[in-house]
Design an enzyme around this catalytic site. Structure first.
Site, PDB file in Angstrom:
ATOM      1  N   LYS A  66      32.984 -30.888  47.535  1.00 26.76           N
ATOM      2  CA  LYS A  66      33.285 -29.493  47.881  1.00 26.76           C
ATOM      3  C   LYS A  66      34.188 -29.352  49.106  1.00 26.76           C
ATOM      4  CE  LYS A  66      29.391 -27.247  45.674  1.00 26.76           C
ATOM      5  NZ  LYS A  66      28.393 -26.189  45.727  1.00 26.76           N
ATOM      6  N   ASP A 103      29.964 -19.786  45.592  1.00 27.32           N
ATOM      7  CA  ASP A 103      28.539 -20.047  45.883  1.00 27.32           C
ATOM      8  C   ASP A 103      27.938 -18.901  46.695  1.00 27.32           C
ATOM      9  OD1 ASP A 103      28.177 -22.486  44.599  1.00 27.32           O
ATOM     10  OD2 ASP A 103      28.891 -23.642  46.317  1.00 27.32           O
TER      11      ASP A 103
HETATM   12  P1  NAP Z   1      22.675 -31.396  51.533  1.00 30.61           P
HETATM   13  O1  NAP Z   1      23.998 -30.952  52.069  1.00 30.61           O
HETATM   14  O2  NAP Z   1      22.439 -32.824  51.248  1.00 30.61           O
HETATM   15  O3  NAP Z   1      21.548 -30.890  52.597  1.00 30.61           O
HETATM   16  C1  NAP Z   1      20.213 -31.311  52.478  1.00 30.61           C
HETATM   17  C2  NAP Z   1      19.337 -30.626  53.540  1.00 30.61           C
HETATM   18  O4  NAP Z   1      17.984 -31.087  53.353  1.00 30.61           O
HETATM   19  C3  NAP Z   1      19.723 -30.963  54.985  1.00 30.61           C
HETATM   20  O5  NAP Z   1      19.504 -29.830  55.796  1.00 30.61           O
HETATM   21  C4  NAP Z   1      18.718 -32.074  55.340  1.00 30.61           C
HETATM   22  O6  NAP Z   1      18.411 -32.158  56.719  1.00 30.61           O
HETATM   23  C5  NAP Z   1      17.482 -31.595  54.593  1.00 30.61           C
HETATM   24  N1  NAP Z   1      16.558 -32.704  54.330  1.00 30.61           N
HETATM   25  C6  NAP Z   1      16.736 -33.740  53.476  1.00 30.61           C
HETATM   26  N2  NAP Z   1      15.662 -34.552  53.504  1.00 30.61           N
HETATM   27  C7  NAP Z   1      14.799 -34.030  54.409  1.00 30.61           C
HETATM   28  C8  NAP Z   1      13.516 -34.429  54.902  1.00 30.61           C
HETATM   29  N3  NAP Z   1      12.909 -35.519  54.454  1.00 30.61           N
HETATM   30  N4  NAP Z   1      12.920 -33.627  55.812  1.00 30.61           N
HETATM   31  C9  NAP Z   1      13.516 -32.513  56.266  1.00 30.61           C
HETATM   32  N5  NAP Z   1      14.747 -32.075  55.842  1.00 30.61           N
HETATM   33  C10 NAP Z   1      15.366 -32.837  54.940  1.00 30.61           C
HETATM   34  O7  NAP Z   1      22.295 -30.626  50.189  1.00 30.61           O
HETATM   35  P2  NAP Z   1      22.883 -29.238  49.641  1.00 30.61           P
HETATM   36  O8  NAP Z   1      24.079 -29.478  48.824  1.00 30.61           O
HETATM   37  O9  NAP Z   1      22.959 -28.284  50.776  1.00 30.61           O
HETATM   38  O10 NAP Z   1      21.715 -28.819  48.607  1.00 30.61           O
HETATM   39  C11 NAP Z   1      20.467 -28.346  49.078  1.00 30.61           C
HETATM   40  C12 NAP Z   1      19.652 -27.824  47.887  1.00 30.61           C
HETATM   41  O11 NAP Z   1      20.312 -26.713  47.281  1.00 30.61           O
HETATM   42  C13 NAP Z   1      19.453 -28.856  46.770  1.00 30.61           C
HETATM   43  O12 NAP Z   1      18.153 -28.704  46.235  1.00 30.61           O
HETATM   44  C14 NAP Z   1      20.478 -28.450  45.730  1.00 30.61           C
HETATM   45  O13 NAP Z   1      20.094 -28.839  44.443  1.00 30.61           O
HETATM   46  C15 NAP Z   1      20.437 -26.931  45.891  1.00 30.61           C
HETATM   47  N6  NAP Z   1      21.671 -26.236  45.436  1.00 30.61           N
HETATM   48  C16 NAP Z   1      21.562 -25.229  44.536  1.00 30.61           C
HETATM   49  C17 NAP Z   1      22.697 -24.530  44.129  1.00 30.61           C
HETATM   50  C18 NAP Z   1      22.576 -23.425  43.111  1.00 30.61           C
HETATM   51  O14 NAP Z   1      23.609 -22.957  42.618  1.00 30.61           O
HETATM   52  N7  NAP Z   1      21.384 -22.964  42.791  1.00 30.61           N
HETATM   53  C19 NAP Z   1      23.956 -24.856  44.660  1.00 30.61           C
HETATM   54  C20 NAP Z   1      24.017 -25.890  45.609  1.00 30.61           C
HETATM   55  C21 NAP Z   1      22.878 -26.572  45.995  1.00 30.61           C
HETATM   56  P3  NAP Z   1      19.401 -32.967  57.727  1.00 30.61           P
HETATM   57  O15 NAP Z   1      20.555 -32.053  57.971  1.00 30.61           O
HETATM   58  O16 NAP Z   1      18.577 -33.155  58.943  1.00 30.61           O
HETATM   59  O17 NAP Z   1      19.774 -34.234  57.039  1.00 30.61           O
END
Ligand code: NAP
Length: 278
Positions: A66, A103
């Site tokens: 992205k 998004d």
């Molecule tokens: P990302 O950039 O990888 O961010 C992941 C987040 O989770 C970060 O804030 C990370 O914290 C936190 N995290 C991961 N493991 C953790 C743990 N063990 N304890 C505490 N915090 C933890 O992912 P993303 O792309 O933002 O996606 C996030 C979610 O949104 C996913 O479930 C994805 O499937 C969903 N999503 C949905 C849509 C939709 O259209 N519905 C679109 C995009 C994403 P740190 O920053 O500290 O690493």
């Protein structure tokens, strides 16, 4: 030959975007094909050469591309520029690419519907956003555009602080906390948005009593099921992110084809596909 559209990412096999877009193309009698393209990290330029040769006209973009796609585009919308991320690319007449971000609109649609489903239309107080990765920045932008107040909680505090800054630069009050402040913020918030990937690891949060408030998870399917089950037990009104997914796709479809597609039929197709996969 049919016009070609698609979604790029890695992994991509699980993507529901082809299910959504192919259905709408059929419903509207549009002669176009929509495919999932597996593009590993570091292989974007090569993939774009192929897309140029095959006259691909539009692309959705998912993890991990992205942010990286912006460098390959000739035009970037102010919104995609502000977020540093695009999920919708449109081929221009001169062959170049225009990048945009749907998004934010997808979250606005999903969150509004989720609030309605929980019998709330106006939120009195802060929205607690847990997680501060790529998806959370779209959430921050959407909440700020609506003038809502928010508190961003994240394991890495610096990322939560960046989101609070993004939020206040657009409008509305925002603050950042570490996960040590989560229990208190959860007790006080008007609604909670989960933007962590905890559900993908089969994990959830330590839920305070929900008292009917909305717990909105950006993930969907089994992942959201795992994350939201203890929230429901604690008395939260739970909704997953499927409407957000379909909402961002609808905004892309409208940009490419000039028609507003039906959310309900796409939601039904996605639920059926998720059911089959479980
Ligand atoms: P990302 O950039 O990888 O961010 C992941 C987040 O989770 C970060 O804030 C990370 O914290 C936190 N995290 C991961 N493991 C953790 C743990 N063990 N304890 C505490 N915090 C933890 O992912 P993303 O792309 O933002 O996606 C996030 C979610 O949104 C996913 O479930 C994805 O499937 C969903 N999503 C949905 C849509 C939709 O259209 N519905 C679109 C995009 C994403 P740190 O920053 O500290 O690493």
């Amino acid at each position: 030959m049919s016009a070609l559209y698609g979604v790029i990412g890695d992994p991509i096999a699980h993507s529901l975007s082809p299910v959504i877009h192919k259905g709408w193309l059929r419903e509207h009698g549009i002669d176009a094909e929509y495919l999932a393209f597996h593009v590993p990290e570091g292989r974007l330029e090569e993939a774009f050469d192929t897309f140029a040769r095959r006259s691909v006209r539009g692309l959705n973009v998912t993890l991990p591309h992205k942010a990286a796609v912006l460098a390959l585009c000739d035009e970037v919308s102010p919104l995609a520029d502000r977020l540093g991320a695009a999920n919708t690319l449109t081929r221009r007449g001169d062959g170049g690419w225009a990048a945009d971000n749907t998004d934010v609109a997808g979250f606005e649609i999903g969150f509004r519907r989720a609030l309605e489903a929980c019998g709330t239309s106006v939120l009195d107080g802060e929205v607690l956003v847990v997680g501060a990765g790529g998806a959370a920045s779209a959430v921050a932008c959407a909440l700020a555009r609506q003038g809502m107040a928010a508190v961003y909680a994240n394991r890495s505090l610096d990322k939560a602080e960046r989101l609070a800054e993004l939020h206040t630069s657009i409008g509305g009050h925002a603050r950042a906390i570490g996960l040590d402040g989560l229990a208190e913020a959860m007790e006080r918030c008007a609604a909670l948005v989960n933007a962590t990937s905890l559900g993908h690891a089969g994990r959830s949060l330590d839920w305070q009593p929900g008292r009917g408030r909305l717990a909105y998870d950006l993930s969907y399917g089994q992942v959201a099921g795992v994350f939201l089950a203890p929230a429901r037990t604690a008395g939260w009104c739970t909704e997953d992110g499927l409407v957000m997914l379909v909402g961002q796709a609808a905004e892309s479809f409208e940009r490419w084809f000039g028609v507003v597609p039906d959310l309900q039929t796409a939601l039904a197709r996605c639920r059926a596909a998720l059911e089959m996969a479980s």
